[in-house]
Design an enzyme around this catalytic site. Structure first.
Site, PDB file in Angstrom:
ATOM      1  CG  ASP A   1      44.660  62.525 -38.329  1.00 35.92           C
ATOM      2  OD1 ASP A   1      45.747  62.358 -37.845  1.00 35.92           O
ATOM      3  OD2 ASP A   1      44.547  62.526 -39.573  1.00 35.92           O
TER       4      ASP A   1
ATOM      5  CG  ASP B   1      40.532  55.208 -48.796  1.00 38.32           C
ATOM      6  OD1 ASP B   1      41.334  56.112 -48.734  1.00 38.32           O
ATOM      7  OD2 ASP B   1      39.442  54.979 -48.059  1.00 38.32           O
TER       8      ASP B   1
ATOM      9  CG  HIS C   1      42.125  58.272 -46.179  1.00 35.66           C
ATOM     10  ND1 HIS C   1      42.218  56.974 -46.237  1.00 35.66           N
ATOM     11  CD2 HIS C   1      42.919  58.707 -45.318  1.00 35.66           C
ATOM     12  CE1 HIS C   1      42.999  56.500 -45.502  1.00 35.66           C
ATOM     13  NE2 HIS C   1      43.699  57.710 -44.730  1.00 35.66           N
TER      14      HIS C   1
ATOM     15  CD  GLU D   1      38.262  56.614 -44.536  1.00 36.37           C
ATOM     16  OE1 GLU D   1      38.636  56.362 -45.798  1.00 36.37           O
ATOM     17  OE2 GLU D   1      39.043  56.028 -43.574  1.00 36.37           O
TER      18      GLU D   1
END
Length: 261
Positions: A67, A136, A138, A143
């Site tokens: 990324d 979370d 991801h 996300e």
């Protein structure tokens, strides 16, 4: 999905570095997908040590990014291009010619996303993709509620993720970009061997939901359950909420050594 529980982050880094070394011995020009952040550093440090000692020849290896921030210039010290060059490419003795990543400063970001996804395929696909996991759930910057079939694209970061990453920007969330280019979940699942490393108690809930929960977009990492050869390496703290921890320990202990990860 194989789950391997190790004593600590250092042991996890060494184990995964050994898997990369084995891959490079079989395929010297393997395309290695790398993640940023603090979690994978033990992997890169262990692999670089093997290269320095002569135990691993990484001279033909290729490196690709998972990324990239949108809007940071390529030379910014916290652009992921800079981080990968600093933490992976240079310690392995490679040149920038061995490296590929998305252009986060492109004027047409969507075109840059599509071009990178295409470039990965034209390079023969990612042989081994390293992953971390967010609190979370991801992976990359996919996300919660990201499409499980998603390709490389632009994403908006949640407030929690920006807070988590503020430590790389002088603890100033205002400096953390709002958008990133990320390989999609579908793109990640195209890799031949995704390996997720998670360490610390703060990741325990996300790991448990990834490994033992249902496959659901609300926990993007759970999509790894769909891959035929996905590996999750966790330290004792990150494994603390796994109900099947004893089973995972027993199956790995009984695994033939020749199989590797």
């Amino acid at each position: 999905m194989e789950v391997v529980i190790v004593p600590d982050a250092s042991a996890g880094g060494e184990l995964i570095a050994e898997a990369i070394a084995a891959l490079l011995s079989r395929k010297p020009d393997a395309l290695l997908g790398v993640a940023t952040g603090s979690t994978p550093l033990p992997i890169y440090q262990a692999l670089a040590a093997k290269v320095r000692s002569g135990a691993v020849d990484a001279s033909d290896a290729r490196i690709c990014q998972l990324d990239e921030y949108v809007g940071l210039p390529a030379g910014h010290p916290e652009s992921y291009r800079s981080v990968v060059l600093r933490e992976v490419v240079e310690p392995l003795g490679l040149s920038e010619k061995s490296f590929m990543g998305p252009d986060g400063s492109a004027e047409d970001v969507q075109a840059a996303c599509e071009a990178y996804d295409k470039a990965l395929a034209e390079a023969g696909g990612v042989d081994l993709q390293l992953l971390g996991i967010g609190t979370d759930g991801h992976i990359g910057f996919n996300e919660p509620c990201s499409s499980l079939a998603s390709r490389t694209r632009i994403k908006t970061l949640t407030e929690q993720t920006r807070l988590d990453n503020a430590r790389f920007f002088d603890d100033d969330i205002a400096q953390v970009p709002h958008h990133v280019i990320t390989q999609g979940i579908g793109t990640i699942l195209d890799s031949r061997h995704p390996i997720l490393l998670a360490t610390g108690e703060g990741k325990a809930e996300a790991v448990a939901r990834t490994v033992e929960g249902p496959v659901a977009s609300v926990v993007p990492a759970s999509a790894l359950q769909l891959h035929p050869h996905a590996t999750v390496v966790v330290d004792e703290a990150a494994a603390s909420k796994l109900k099947l921890a004893d089973y995972f320990r027993a199956t790995y202990a009984a695994k033939p050594q020749w199989q590797g990860l």
